[in-house]
Design a protein around this motif. Structure first.
Motif, PDB file in Angstrom:
ATOM      1  N   TYR A 747      65.052  25.862  24.854  1.00 17.20           N
ATOM      2  CA  TYR A 747      65.389  27.285  25.005  1.00 17.20           C
ATOM      3  C   TYR A 747      64.167  28.113  25.367  1.00 17.20           C
ATOM      4  CZ  TYR A 747      69.520  25.474  22.783  1.00 17.20           C
ATOM      5  OH  TYR A 747      70.630  24.725  22.500  1.00 17.20           O
ATOM      6  N   ALA A 748      63.194  27.459  26.016  1.00 15.73           N
ATOM      7  CA  ALA A 748      62.000  28.174  26.479  1.00 15.73           C
ATOM      8  C   ALA A 748      62.200  28.757  27.877  1.00 15.73           C
ATOM      9  CB  ALA A 748      60.793  27.239  26.476  1.00 15.73           C
ATOM     10  N   GLY A 749      63.329  28.468  28.501  1.00 14.07           N
ATOM     11  CA  GLY A 749      63.582  28.994  29.832  1.00 14.07           C
ATOM     12  C   GLY A 749      63.954  30.466  29.813  1.00 14.07           C
ATOM     13  N   TYR A 750      63.690  31.149  30.906  1.00 13.88           N
ATOM     14  CA  TYR A 750      64.031  32.568  31.010  1.00 13.88           C
ATOM     15  C   TYR A 750      64.485  32.878  32.435  1.00 13.88           C
ATOM     16  CZ  TYR A 750      59.600  33.241  33.476  1.00 13.88           C
ATOM     17  OH  TYR A 750      58.589  33.170  34.390  1.00 13.88           O
ATOM     18  N   SER A 751      65.196  33.983  32.577  1.00  8.08           N
ATOM     19  CA  SER A 751      65.564  34.497  33.907  1.00  8.08           C
ATOM     20  C   SER A 751      65.735  36.001  33.822  1.00  8.08           C
ATOM     21  CB  SER A 751      66.848  33.847  34.423  1.00  8.08           C
ATOM     22  OG  SER A 751      67.960  34.299  33.695  1.00  8.08           O
ATOM     23  N   VAL A 752      65.382  36.663  34.908  1.00  9.85           N
ATOM     24  CA  VAL A 752      65.494  38.127  35.005  1.00  9.85           C
ATOM     25  C   VAL A 752      66.175  38.465  36.319  1.00  9.85           C
ATOM     26  CG1 VAL A 752      64.180  40.242  35.423  1.00  9.85           C
ATOM     27  CG2 VAL A 752      63.525  38.728  33.550  1.00  9.85           C
ATOM     28  N   GLU A 753      67.126  39.362  36.273  1.00 12.40           N
ATOM     29  CA  GLU A 753      67.746  39.927  37.472  1.00 12.40           C
ATOM     30  C   GLU A 753      67.711  41.434  37.304  1.00 12.40           C
ATOM     31  OE1 GLU A 753      71.501  38.050  37.465  1.00 12.40           O
ATOM     32  OE2 GLU A 753      70.794  36.217  38.435  1.00 12.40           O
ATOM     33  N   PHE A 754      66.963  42.099  38.162  1.00 10.30           N
ATOM     34  CA  PHE A 754      66.653  43.515  37.949  1.00 10.30           C
ATOM     35  C   PHE A 754      66.822  44.297  39.244  1.00 10.30           C
ATOM     36  CE2 PHE A 754      63.208  46.826  37.740  1.00 10.30           C
ATOM     37  CZ  PHE A 754      63.834  47.649  36.801  1.00 10.30           C
ATOM     38  N   ASP A 755      67.452  45.454  39.120  1.00 16.02           N
ATOM     39  CA  ASP A 755      67.605  46.366  40.249  1.00 16.02           C
ATOM     40  C   ASP A 755      66.383  47.278  40.302  1.00 16.02           C
ATOM     41  OD1 ASP A 755      68.359  48.069  42.245  1.00 16.02           O
ATOM     42  OD2 ASP A 755      70.038  48.973  41.152  1.00 16.02           O
ATOM     43  N   THR A 756      65.597  47.150  41.366  1.00 12.74           N
ATOM     44  CA  THR A 756      64.331  47.904  41.491  1.00 12.74           C
ATOM     45  C   THR A 756      64.502  49.253  42.179  1.00 12.74           C
ATOM     46  OG1 THR A 756      63.766  46.939  43.637  1.00 12.74           O
ATOM     47  CG2 THR A 756      63.095  45.705  41.661  1.00 12.74           C
ATOM     48  N   GLU A 757      65.723  49.764  42.259  1.00  5.91           N
ATOM     49  CA  GLU A 757      65.978  50.993  43.009  1.00  5.91           C
ATOM     50  C   GLU A 757      65.058  52.139  42.593  1.00  5.91           C
ATOM     51  OE1 GLU A 757      69.784  53.755  44.332  1.00  5.91           O
ATOM     52  OE2 GLU A 757      69.876  52.578  42.483  1.00  5.91           O
ATOM     53  N   ALA A 758      64.729  52.220  41.297  1.00  2.00           N
ATOM     54  CA  ALA A 758      63.921  53.335  40.797  1.00  2.00           C
ATOM     55  C   ALA A 758      62.426  53.140  41.027  1.00  2.00           C
ATOM     56  CB  ALA A 758      64.186  53.522  39.301  1.00  2.00           C
ATOM     57  N   LEU A 759      62.032  51.998  41.579  1.00  2.98           N
ATOM     58  CA  LEU A 759      60.614  51.700  41.771  1.00  2.98           C
ATOM     59  C   LEU A 759      60.250  51.728  43.246  1.00  2.98           C
ATOM     60  CD1 LEU A 759      60.192  48.695  39.294  1.00  2.98           C
ATOM     61  CD2 LEU A 759      59.940  51.153  38.816  1.00  2.98           C
ATOM     62  N   GLN A 760      59.073  52.248  43.549  1.00  3.22           N
ATOM     63  CA  GLN A 760      58.548  52.242  44.910  1.00  3.22           C
ATOM     64  C   GLN A 760      57.039  52.115  44.865  1.00  3.22           C
ATOM     65  OE1 GLN A 760      59.867  55.766  46.944  1.00  3.22           O
ATOM     66  NE2 GLN A 760      61.813  54.852  47.567  1.00  3.22           N
ATOM     67  N   GLY A 761      56.517  51.301  45.782  1.00  4.45           N
ATOM     68  CA  GLY A 761      55.069  51.169  45.859  1.00  4.45           C
ATOM     69  C   GLY A 761      54.600  49.765  45.546  1.00  4.45           C
ATOM     70  N   VAL A 762      53.295  49.670  45.243  1.00  3.26           N
ATOM     71  CA  VAL A 762      52.680  48.384  44.945  1.00  3.26           C
ATOM     72  C   VAL A 762      52.550  48.242  43.435  1.00  3.26           C
ATOM     73  CG1 VAL A 762      50.651  46.923  45.232  1.00  3.26           C
ATOM     74  CG2 VAL A 762      51.431  48.369  47.123  1.00  3.26           C
ATOM     75  N   TYR A 763      53.054  47.138  42.906  1.00  6.16           N
ATOM     76  CA  TYR A 763      53.033  46.884  41.467  1.00  6.16           C
ATOM     77  C   TYR A 763      52.369  45.534  41.183  1.00  6.16           C
ATOM     78  CZ  TYR A 763      56.359  50.702  40.726  1.00  6.16           C
ATOM     79  OH  TYR A 763      56.963  51.939  40.669  1.00  6.16           O
ATOM     80  N   SER A 764      51.776  45.450  40.015  1.00  2.92           N
ATOM     81  CA  SER A 764      51.283  44.162  39.527  1.00  2.92           C
ATOM     82  C   SER A 764      52.394  43.536  38.691  1.00  2.92           C
ATOM     83  CB  SER A 764      50.026  44.350  38.663  1.00  2.92           C
ATOM     84  OG  SER A 764      48.969  44.861  39.432  1.00  2.92           O
ATOM     85  N   LEU A 765      52.828  42.360  39.088  1.00  2.81           N
ATOM     86  CA  LEU A 765      53.904  41.666  38.374  1.00  2.81           C
ATOM     87  C   LEU A 765      53.265  40.629  37.457  1.00  2.81           C
ATOM     88  CD1 LEU A 765      57.225  40.371  39.897  1.00  2.81           C
ATOM     89  CD2 LEU A 765      55.946  38.980  38.280  1.00  2.81           C
ATOM     90  N   ARG A 766      53.530  40.748  36.168  1.00  3.44           N
ATOM     91  CA  ARG A 766      52.958  39.841  35.176  1.00  3.44           C
ATOM     92  C   ARG A 766      54.051  39.283  34.263  1.00  3.44           C
ATOM     93  NH1 ARG A 766      47.272  40.632  34.299  1.00  3.44           N
ATOM     94  NH2 ARG A 766      46.426  42.337  35.557  1.00  3.44           N
ATOM     95  N   LEU A 767      53.690  38.202  33.596  1.00  3.22           N
ATOM     96  CA  LEU A 767      54.554  37.573  32.614  1.00  3.22           C
ATOM     97  C   LEU A 767      54.001  37.898  31.222  1.00  3.22           C
ATOM     98  CD1 LEU A 767      57.006  35.657  32.317  1.00  3.22           C
ATOM     99  CD2 LEU A 767      55.393  33.741  32.346  1.00  3.22           C
ATOM    100  N   ALA A 768      54.885  38.292  30.324  1.00  2.00           N
ATOM    101  CA  ALA A 768      54.449  38.655  28.972  1.00  2.00           C
ATOM    102  C   ALA A 768      55.462  38.140  27.958  1.00  2.00           C
ATOM    103  CB  ALA A 768      54.305  40.177  28.853  1.00  2.00           C
ATOM    104  N   MET A 769      55.005  38.087  26.685  1.00  5.51           N
ATOM    105  CA  MET A 769      55.904  37.624  25.639  1.00  5.51           C
ATOM    106  C   MET A 769      55.671  38.407  24.356  1.00  5.51           C
ATOM    107  SD  MET A 769      54.219  33.946  24.584  1.00  5.51           S
ATOM    108  CE  MET A 769      52.437  33.767  24.357  1.00  5.51           C
ATOM    109  N   LYS A 770      56.705  38.432  23.549  1.00 13.40           N
ATOM    110  CA  LYS A 770      56.613  39.121  22.263  1.00 13.40           C
ATOM    111  C   LYS A 770      56.202  38.101  21.205  1.00 13.40           C
ATOM    112  CE  LYS A 770      59.322  41.940  19.047  1.00 13.40           C
ATOM    113  NZ  LYS A 770      60.664  42.517  18.765  1.00 13.40           N
ATOM    114  N   ARG A 771      55.152  38.451  20.443  1.00 12.49           N
ATOM    115  CA  ARG A 771      54.708  37.563  19.375  1.00 12.49           C
ATOM    116  C   ARG A 771      54.028  38.406  18.295  1.00 12.49           C
ATOM    117  NH1 ARG A 771      51.483  32.187  20.909  1.00 12.49           N
ATOM    118  NH2 ARG A 771      50.062  33.715  21.853  1.00 12.49           N
TER     119      ARG A 771
END
Length: 792
Positions: A747-771
């Motif tokens: 159960y370590a797998g993950y998936s994201v499906e996100f509508d980026t309509e509210a975002l524009q420009g250049v972003y840094s995409l990172r992976l993070a976790m709660k601990r």
């Protein structure tokens, strides 16, 4: 006409009643029964091959018309080939397999006549044939032709046609009539052998044998066809519809392999054919003396195609064929050329077999287990337990039904593309399209049958849709000609794990408006700019083979066609394509690579912007090849879904997690995990996103301890430092658990499906976790994402 010493011997089945001869004869029968007859049959499963295996049995069980309702390489007796159990076909499978065993047994004894060494050699070769049902089926018409040649030789020196000889002949040709309704493509060799035998009998003025050589297999086909529950009126359609299946197979299903195997096989086959002609006391070019080399050539050539067109484990068929062919020479000749041909045949068979199966003690042990031991166990269980194997079959059905994710629906249902098994297991009423394996609709005529099925009264009420390309094909190609009809006649109602559930339209149609273009001439290797449009673009590409290409298709296989696709973002894809499927029409823009991409065709064009295609290039895999004409025509048709779904509501895209932004944010020292895919492709350091962001991978809090993350986030940071967190859904990753031998990491797998309509420009995409009550940002993953084409 000269004959060998063995040919001039009287026709006897045993060598003077010697015990060794008798033992070898019955050992041969034992081997043939164990190899041919599925006493311990295969039970149903899931996957590509298990799906068509189950599908063919299910079609017979439901009374579907084989060759009309269901069109595939196989006929109603497919279970003899697949060894797969089904209550509706078990008796047919056992009876037909026994006939083939008896036929081969009688034919070999008639040909060998009391030569224990040769019988033992054939016993060993036939044991290895358990690894290739294709080789076994092709051996049946080959034996029938050899029996005919032996009879002609004996008649030429004055021997009468004894009743037992005639019996062997009739049984051999009755079996020859059975195999085309097992596997339709074997009809080619069967017809060739029948015509060859008919010709030699007419030439030798053997009218009775000439008549029997045609009547016996024809009657046999009809009898077996009717016995399977099919009607005689459907038999012509079965063979007619087998033509495009057989003719289109070579280009569509070919895969490359080691060329040295092909070369060695050709040399061995030529040696066998030459030995069958030249290894005699007097060489002549009479029709009778040309018959035997012709028979060997036909058998070895068809086996060559069966083994090396799809050059994977299928090559074992060629290995077994050259082995049987080389040994069969000994039934007629003992000269030096025969010895050389036999030795090289053994070498070739061993070389190919060793590469694809292996020659070792474990292989031999497994061979004995899947033949002799398996047969003994199966016979014992069938006798001692009257409920077996039906009870075992029902248990398998119940198990797979319990793990399938497909709901039980009203009406009739079909499933796209090839994995039929889950639908059959689910208990839904299976209503397959004619070419029920999507990858097999590889000619325009076959594709059209599936389209007409969707437009007709027998169209399914429900469709479980999944994009499942094989062999690196363009994903929109398998059953791609039906996609516009699916968009017209069906609408999405639910998203299921791995599938999109479609429902047939009623009066309220999701109409599709089509604007057809005109065919335009282009050149192979030409880069073609795709028209700018927000509509779904269908390309009809007509690439024609050259004369050399047609010849290559007959003798071996033509050069592979490929298509290079460049997206508007600059990303490139390369896929294999099939000319017949391209001609039928494929969705070319937006690029559909998976089921989710297909789903978006029903939605607003903005969600597919990132998959819009900028240009394409069609070319041959080997530029020096001359299989395809340099000029081809290309036509673009536009499709527009008039009533659209709202993907945000329909798919339930993941929302922004504002709570994550309130937690303490720190940099992790190290993370165990990965970002496997972003929008269906391996992530690059710089990417472009348009409305849709789909990310998948795995992340663990501790791999060594087998602890998954409390929560996984995709973190998007703009230039001002503002962070947007999207919480991922948990996905099963049994591969990760197995790799690290930590069951909890499933159960370590993950998936994201996100509508980026509210975002524009250049972003840094990172992976993070709660601990431990805070958000830890992984230092290993930093991707620059330009979102919605706006660079600030």
């Amino acid at each position: 006409m000269r004959t060998s010493k063995e040919t001039r011997l009287p026709i006897v089945f045993f060598d003077g009643g010697k015990w060794l001869g008798i033992t070898c004869v019955f050992l041969l029968l034992l081997v043939l029964l164990c190899v041919f007859v599925p006493f311990s049959p295969v039970m149903p499963s899931v996957g590509l091959d298990p799906s068509w295996v189950l599908g063919m049995n299910q079609a017979v069980s439901q009374g579907l018309r084989i060759g009309t309702d269901v069109i595939f390489t196989f006929g109603p007796y497919a279970s003899i080939y697949t060894r797969a159990y089904h209550p509706a076909t078990d008796v047919m499978m056992l009876a037909g397999s026994v006939l083939l065993s008896i036929s081969c047994w009688l034919s070999i004894i008639f040909l060998v006549k009391g030569r224990p060494g040769l019988l033992l050699s054939l016993c060993v070769a036939l044991l290895f044939a358990a690894y290739s049902r294709d080789a076994l089926l092709l051996f049946v018409p080959f034996l029938a032709a050899l029996v005919s040649y032996k009879i002609i030789n004996n008649r030429a020196v004055g021997f009468p046609l004894l009743p037992r000889t005639l019996f062997v002949f009739v049984v051999a040709f009755a079996a020859l009539g059975l195999i085309p309704v097992i596997k339709g493509s074997v009809l080619i060799l069967s017809v060739a052998m029948v015509l060859a035998c008919l010709g030699i009998f007419i030439f030798c003025r053997e009218g009775r044998l000439a008549l029997l050589s045609v009547v016996t297999p024809v009657v046999s086909i009809i009898v077996f066809w009717v016995a399977s529950g099919q009607t005689i009126s459907d038999l012509p359609s079965y063979f007619i519809n087998m033509v495009p299946i057989a003719s289109g197979y070579t280009e569509a299903m070919a895969i490359p392999g080691e060329s040295y195997e092909v070369i060695v096989y050709i040399v061995a086959a030529l040696l066998v054919v030459f030995a069958s002609f030249f290894d005699r006391k007097k060489v002549s070019f009479s029709i009778i003396d040309l018959f035997l080399p012709g028979v060997f050539f036909l058998f070895l050539f068809v086996s060559f195609k069966a083994g090396f067109v799809r050059h994977d484990a299928h090559a074992v068929a060629a290995a077994i064929a050259i082995l049987l062919g080389g040994i069969s020479l000994l039934a007629f000749y003992k000269g030096k050329l025969t010895a050389v041909a036999l030795i090289f045949s053994l070498f070739t068979a061993g070389l190919v077999f060793n590469r694809h199966v292996g020659l070792s003690l474990p292989t031999v042990s497994n061979l004995l287990n899947v033949t002799l031991v398996s047969a003994a166990v199966g016979i014992e269980r069938r006798i001692s337990d009257k409920t077996w194997p039906k009870a075992d079959f029902e248990n398998h059905i119940a198990y797979y039904k319990s793990v399938t994710d497909l709901p039980l629906l009203k009406g009739r249902s079909d499933i796209y593309s090839f994995n039929q098994a889950p639908l059959i297991f689910s208990g839904n009423t299976w209503a397959p399209r004619p070419i029920f394996q999507g990858y097999s609709a590889y000619t325009r005529s076959l594709a059209e049958k599936n389209i007409q099925h969707l437009l007709g009264e027998d169209a399914p009420d429900n469709i479980f849709f999944r994009v499942e390309p094989i062999d690196g094909r363009l994903p929109s190609m398998d059953d791609g000609a039906s996609w516009p009809t699916l968009l017209t006649g069906y609408h999405p109602v639910r998203r299921l794990p791995g599938y999109l559930q479609l429902e047939r339209n009623g009066a309220d149609k999701y109409a599709v408006i089509s604007a057809r273009g005109e065919p335009v001439a282009h050149q192979l290797d030409e880069v073609i700019v795709i028209p700018l449009t927000n509509k779904v673009l269908v390309a009809k590409i007509d690439v024609k083979p050259t004369v050399l290409g047609r010849l290559a298709n007959i003798l071996f296989k033509p050069a592979e066609l490929r298509i290079a696709i460049v997206l508007n973002s600059g990303e490139e894809r390369t896929y294999r394509v099939v000319s017949g499927m391209l001609k039928s029409g494929v969705v070319i823009s937006p690029l559909v690579e998976d089921t989710f991409d297909f789903s978006l065709l029903y939605g607003d064009a903005d969600f597919s912007t990132g998959k819009r295609v900028k240009s394409i290039k069609v070319y041959q895999a080997h530029s020096s090849d001359f299989s395809w004409q340099s000029k081809y025509s290309l036509q673009f048709d536009e499709l527009e879904v008039a009533r659209k779904i709202d993907p945000v509501k329909f798919f339930g895209f993941d929302p922004v997690d504002n709570d994550a932004g309130k937690l303490s944010l720190v940099n992790a020292q190290k993370c165990d995990g990965s970002i496997d895919m972003i929008n269906g492709v391996n992530p690059l350091p710089e990417i472009q996103l348009h409305r849709l962001m789909s990310v998948s991978g795995w992340l663990a809090s501790s791999v060594s301890e087998g602890v998954p993350s409390e929560a996984v986030y995709i973190m998007l940071s703009d230039k001002t430092g503002k962070n947007t967190f999207v919480k991922a859904k948990v996905k099963s990753r049994i591969d990760v658990a197995n790799a690290f031998k930590q069951p909890n990491l499933e159960y370590a797998g993950y998936s994201v499906e996100f509508d980026t309509e509210a975002l524009q420009g250049v972003y840094s995409l990172r992976l993070a976790m709660k601990r431990n009550g805070r958000v830890e940002v992984c230092p290993e993953y930093l991707i620059s994402a330009t979102i919605n084409d706006q660079v600030n």
